[in-house]
Design a protein around this motif. Sequence first.
Motif, PDB file in Angstrom:
ATOM      1  N   SER A  92       0.822  -1.220   0.000  1.00  0.00           N
ATOM      2  CA  SER A  92       0.000   0.000   0.000  1.00  0.00           C
ATOM      3  C   SER A  92       0.851   1.264   0.000  1.00  0.00           C
ATOM      4  O   SER A  92       0.511   2.252  -0.652  1.00  0.00           O
ATOM      5  N   THR A  95       1.972   2.394  -3.631  1.00  0.00           N
ATOM      6  CA  THR A  95       1.066   2.531  -4.776  1.00  0.00           C
ATOM      7  C   THR A  95       1.152   3.912  -5.429  1.00  0.00           C
ATOM      8  O   THR A  95       0.988   4.026  -6.643  1.00  0.00           O
ATOM      9  N   LYS A  96       1.432   4.952  -4.630  1.00  0.00           N
ATOM     10  CA  LYS A  96       1.457   6.304  -5.214  1.00  0.00           C
ATOM     11  C   LYS A  96       2.596   6.422  -6.235  1.00  0.00           C
ATOM     12  O   LYS A  96       2.400   6.878  -7.362  1.00  0.00           O
ATOM     13  N   LYS A 112      -8.319  -3.341  -2.734  1.00  0.00           N
ATOM     14  CA  LYS A 112      -7.817  -2.153  -2.037  1.00  0.00           C
ATOM     15  C   LYS A 112      -6.634  -1.525  -2.784  1.00  0.00           C
ATOM     16  O   LYS A 112      -6.536  -0.299  -2.920  1.00  0.00           O
ATOM     17  N   GLU A 115      -7.892   0.181  -5.947  1.00  0.00           N
ATOM     18  CA  GLU A 115      -8.547   1.453  -5.631  1.00  0.00           C
ATOM     19  C   GLU A 115      -7.517   2.549  -5.356  1.00  0.00           C
ATOM     20  O   GLU A 115      -7.689   3.701  -5.778  1.00  0.00           O
ATOM     21  N   ARG A 116      -6.464   2.186  -4.665  1.00  0.00           N
ATOM     22  CA  ARG A 116      -5.412   3.178  -4.400  1.00  0.00           C
ATOM     23  C   ARG A 116      -4.740   3.623  -5.707  1.00  0.00           C
ATOM     24  O   ARG A 116      -4.510   4.811  -5.930  1.00  0.00           O
ATOM     25  N   GLN A 120      -4.719   7.374  -7.241  1.00  0.00           N
ATOM     26  CA  GLN A 120      -3.429   8.057  -7.270  1.00  0.00           C
ATOM     27  C   GLN A 120      -2.869   8.246  -8.683  1.00  0.00           C
ATOM     28  O   GLN A 120      -1.823   8.880  -8.849  1.00  0.00           O
TER      29      GLN A 120
END
Length: 241
Positions: A92, A95-96, A112, A115-116, A120
């Motif tokens: 997590s 992810t950006k 999840k 979605e991130r 992003q």
Amino acid sequence: MLGARREIMDRLQEALQGVKSRIDEAARAAHRPAREIVLVAVSKTFPADAIRAVHALGQRDFGENYAQEAIDKMDALADLDLAWHFIGPLQSNKTKLIAERFDWVHSIDRLKIAERLAAQRPAGRAPLQVCVQVNTSGEASKSGCAPGDAPALAHAIARLPNLRLRGLMTVPEPTEDRALQRARFLALAALRERLQGEGLALDTLSMGMSADLEEAIAAGATMVRIGTAIFGARPAKEMQA
Ligand SMILES: *Cc1c(COP(=O)(O)O)cnc(C)c1O
């Protein structure tokens, strides 16, 4: 120095050509056009210079497993037109970076994370091209979602903005058993066919590595991810990846 560099270039050229010949041969055996199979050169653990050299031989798609390592190389190679594929485990907190810098993500195994990535992905960029990673080996492997969970995950991802769901990816357990390799890849192909029947336009089967690309192509691979056979052996801690 120059002699050593020449030697490295020659070795890479020979290795890349060898992989392309294997792809052509496997495609011919499967009565498939070789041009429908994209080669992703997996450059994890190898330096930016090695990627630059392989790019100079005509290769454009490169695969990386570790976000920060990949981004350092992207920065060093910003003058080249490359397509970057993230193929490693997704955390997590990464992810950006991945949403901002990569063109493809092959290894989505839970909603999840998708979605991130969707939230992003920078507005000005093309949608991130993504695959759902499926665990086709059961208990023998832990990466990827269970085959039974893949349909719901794929349909949910297909509804997210800023992502374009392209297909499925798998990394079967390492085995010399050709029939078992083929069975894993055929299972992924069958799953894609089912999802296509449910209305998802999936054009990609990302499967096949240095040791098993022939079986993957026989089963319908449209992207093969090849590291060792191009760049050589990786350091020991990587060997099991
Ligand atoms: C490392 C890696 C590859 C490349 O494997 P080779 O056996 O070196 O060709 C392909 N796919 C994934 C997901 C990997 O982690």
